[in-house]
Design a protein around this motif. Structure first.
Motif, PDB file in Angstrom:
ATOM      1  N   SER A  17       5.953  -7.040   0.480  1.00 57.82           N
ATOM      2  CA  SER A  17       6.095  -5.708   0.227  1.00 57.82           C
ATOM      3  C   SER A  17       6.857  -5.175  -0.827  1.00 57.82           C
ATOM      4  O   SER A  17       7.896  -6.189  -1.145  1.00 57.82           O
ATOM      5  N   THR A  18       7.005  -4.103  -1.248  1.00 61.57           N
ATOM      6  CA  THR A  18       7.912  -3.567  -2.385  1.00 61.57           C
ATOM      7  C   THR A  18       9.158  -3.659  -1.548  1.00 61.57           C
ATOM      8  O   THR A  18      10.453  -4.168  -2.489  1.00 61.57           O
ATOM      9  N   ALA A  19       9.536  -3.438  -0.700  1.00 61.60           N
ATOM     10  CA  ALA A  19      10.905  -3.399   0.060  1.00 61.60           C
ATOM     11  C   ALA A  19      11.325  -4.834   0.036  1.00 61.60           C
ATOM     12  O   ALA A  19      12.620  -5.017  -0.484  1.00 61.60           O
ATOM     13  N   GLU A  20      10.714  -5.654   0.207  1.00 56.71           N
ATOM     14  CA  GLU A  20      11.044  -7.255   0.502  1.00 56.71           C
ATOM     15  C   GLU A  20      11.308  -7.637  -0.800  1.00 56.71           C
ATOM     16  O   GLU A  20      12.367  -8.336  -1.145  1.00 56.71           O
ATOM     17  N   GLY A  21      10.365  -7.650  -1.736  1.00 57.86           N
ATOM     18  CA  GLY A  21      10.418  -8.147  -3.306  1.00 57.86           C
ATOM     19  C   GLY A  21      11.647  -7.760  -3.797  1.00 57.86           C
ATOM     20  O   GLY A  21      12.415  -8.467  -4.420  1.00 57.86           O
ATOM     21  N   SER A  49       0.710  -2.204  -5.193  1.00 61.77           N
ATOM     22  CA  SER A  49       1.840  -1.251  -5.319  1.00 61.77           C
ATOM     23  C   SER A  49       2.097  -0.713  -6.785  1.00 61.77           C
ATOM     24  O   SER A  49       1.427  -1.069  -7.653  1.00 61.77           O
ATOM     25  N   VAL A  50       2.917   0.261  -6.844  1.00 61.96           N
ATOM     26  CA  VAL A  50       3.244   0.832  -8.071  1.00 61.96           C
ATOM     27  C   VAL A  50       4.864   1.165  -8.006  1.00 61.96           C
ATOM     28  O   VAL A  50       5.224   1.729  -6.830  1.00 61.96           O
ATOM     29  N   GLU A  73       1.552   1.022  -2.117  1.00 59.63           N
ATOM     30  CA  GLU A  73       2.708   1.164  -1.748  1.00 59.63           C
ATOM     31  C   GLU A  73       3.518   2.000  -3.149  1.00 59.63           C
ATOM     32  O   GLU A  73       3.078   1.322  -4.340  1.00 59.63           O
ATOM     33  N   PHE A  74       4.427   2.631  -2.903  1.00 54.55           N
ATOM     34  CA  PHE A  74       5.154   3.134  -4.102  1.00 54.55           C
ATOM     35  C   PHE A  74       6.761   2.846  -3.579  1.00 54.55           C
ATOM     36  O   PHE A  74       7.300   3.098  -2.588  1.00 54.55           O
ATOM     37  N   ILE A  85       2.348  -1.135 -12.434  1.00 54.44           N
ATOM     38  CA  ILE A  85       1.395  -1.442 -11.348  1.00 54.44           C
ATOM     39  C   ILE A  85       1.622  -2.933 -11.046  1.00 54.44           C
ATOM     40  O   ILE A  85       1.419  -3.918 -11.763  1.00 54.44           O
ATOM     41  N   MET A  86       1.826  -3.344  -9.671  1.00 55.79           N
ATOM     42  CA  MET A  86       2.069  -4.635  -9.075  1.00 55.79           C
ATOM     43  C   MET A  86       0.827  -5.105  -8.157  1.00 55.79           C
ATOM     44  O   MET A  86       0.039  -4.078  -7.591  1.00 55.79           O
TER      45      MET A  86
END
Length: 357
Positions: A17-21, A49-50, A73-74, A85-86
Motif C-alpha cells: 500500500s502507499t501508506a506502508e511503502g 496508486s498515484v 490509492e492516492f 503513477i505507481m
C-alpha cells in the motif's frame, strides 16, 4: 581494502500500500541518522496508486472521484517533485543515505540527483538502453522520461531519495485521474503523455521481468558507489518507526490533504521556472499579505518553505518589500533551481491575479 556494505530491503513477492511503502521509505534516513545504520536501499512495487509531491495541492492535482471509482490509492510523499503513477509494473525506490557519503558531490540536491542518475544510466545500459540525465530531475531516453527523481533532507545530514522507474506504464490511467497543467508539458514541445514518456519495455521492444530491471539497478549502485549489499529487513526499532509513520502520517487526511490553497480574497501566481512549476496562493488584507502558500513540483524542505512563507505573512505586498523579505531569509538552493527575483515575480503575479472566492 574492505568493500563497504549497504542494507537492501527488497521484496517482489507482493505489492504494498502507499501508506506502508512511503512509511518504510521515510524510516530509511531516520535509521541512518539516529540508529547507526549504513545506507539502505528499498526496492519494491506499489498497488495501483498515484502519489503527489510534498508541496502539491492533491485536490488540484488529481481527480479524486476518478481515483476512487477506479480503485486507485492516492497519497502524499515526503519528498518534493510532481505527481507519479505507481503500480506493479513500476519500480519504486527509496534510499536513505548520509549527505556526506563519498560520490554525492557534497550532498546538495543537484549533486545527489547527478550521482543517482549515473546509477540508473549504468543500469539501463546493462539492459541495452542508452539514457541521460536531463537537468533538474528527469532521466530520459531519446527525449522521453523513463524515471523521475526526488529527494528531501529532513533528518540532519541524512537524505531520502525517491525514484519511480517505468518498466511499463498505463497512459490512459494517468490522463483519466490527473488534473495535468498543459502549461507544464507545452513548454517541452509535447502535446500528450505518450510523446513525453517511455518505458523499459517500450525501448527494448520486448517483455522484461520487473525483477530483472531491479537486478540491473542493484548492480548500478554496486558499480557506481563501489559497495556491496546485504539483503535485510526492518529491525524492531525500524518497525516501530514505520508503524508510527503509517498511523500518524500516511493514513491521516490531515497529511494527505495538506497544502490546500487559501480560500479568502485570493490571488494565484502560476509560472514555469527552472525549479519546476511554481504556484503561489496569496490572500490579502488591504495592502498586506495575510497568508501565502507556496506549492508546486519543486524540491526543498518543510523548514525552508515555512521560513519563506513566514517571512512574507503580515508584511507589505509592495514589490520592493516582498523582495527584501525573501532576501532576508534566502539561502542558496533553498528551493532547488530558484532565485529571489523569480520567486518575487511569482508572488507579484499572485497579487495581480487576486479574485474573491
Amino acid at each position: 581494502m574492505t568493500t563497504p556494505h549497504w542494507r537492501l530491503f527488497r521484496d517482489t513477492s507482493s505489492v504494498v500500500s502507499t501508506a506502508e511503502g512511503l512509511a518504510v521509505d521515510d524510516t530509511l534516513p531516520q535509521s541512518v541518522a539516529n540508529h547507526g545504520s549504513p545506507p539502505i536501499l528499498h526496492l519494491y512495487n506499489f498497488v495501483p496508486s498515484v502519489i503527489v509531491g510534498k508541496y502539491q495541492d492533491i485536490e488540484a492535482s488529481l481527480k479524486i472521484d476518478r481515483c476512487r471509482a477506479r480503485g486507485v490509492e492516492f497519497n502524499r510523499r515526503s519528498t518534493g517533485g510532481g505527481t507519479v503513477i505507481m503500480g506493479p509494473e513500476i519500480i519504486a525506490l527509496g534510499l536513505g543515505i548520509n549527505a556526506d557519503w563519498p560520490g554525492l558531490k557534497g550532498g546538495s540536491i543537484s549533486g545527489v540527483f547527478e550521482a543517482i542518475a549515473r546509477v540508473f544510466i549504468t543500469a539501463l545500459g546493462r539492459l541495452g538502453v542508452t539514457a541521460y540525465f536531463r537537468s533538474r530531475n528527469d532521466l530520459e531516453v531519446s527525449g522521453k522520461k523513463i524515471a523521475g527523481l526526488s529527494a528531501a533532507s529532513e533528518s540532519g545530514m541524512s537524505l531520502l531519495f525517491h525514484t519511480s522507474f517505468l518498466v511499463d506504464f498505463d497512459v490512459d490511467l494517468m490522463t483519466d485521474i490527473m488534473n495535468t497543467p498543459l502549461l507544464k508539458l507545452s513548454d517541452k514541445g509535447y502535446n500528450c503523455f505518450s510523446q513525453r514518456m517511455t518505458t523499459v519495455r517500450q525501448e527494448l521492444g520486448r517483455d522484461i521481468p520487473v525483477e530483472t530491471v531491479m537486478d540491473a539497478i542493484q548492480h548500478g549502485f554496486e558499480r557506481e558507489f563501489g559497495i556491496g549489499f546485504e539483503e535485510d529487513g526492518p529491525d524492531e526499532w525500524e518497525r516501530g518507526v514505520i508503524r508510527k509513520f503509517i498511523d500518524e502520517r500516511y493514513t491521516k487526511k490531515e497529511w494527505i490533504f495538506s497544502h490546500k490553497h487559501p480560500r479568502s480574497r485570493m490571488g494565484i501566481g502560476r509560472t514555469k521556472t527552472r525549479a519546476g512549476l511554481l504556484e503561489i496562493y496569496l490572500s490579502l488584507s488591504g495592502g498586506s499579505i495575510e497568508n501565502v502558500v507556496i506549492t508546486g513540483d519543486f524540491f526543498s524542505t518543510t523548514e525552508q518553505v515555512n521560513r519563506i512563507e513566514n517571512a512574507l505573512k503580515w508584511t507589505s505586498s509592495r514589490e520592493e518589500i516582498i523582495q527584501e523579505n525573501i532576501s532576508r531569509v534566502w539561502q542558496n538552493d533553498m528551493i532547488y533551481g530558484l532565485d529571489v527575483p523569480t520567486l518575487t515575480k511569482a508572488v507579484l503575479l499572485a497579487k495581480e491575479n487576486q479574485v474573491r472566492l
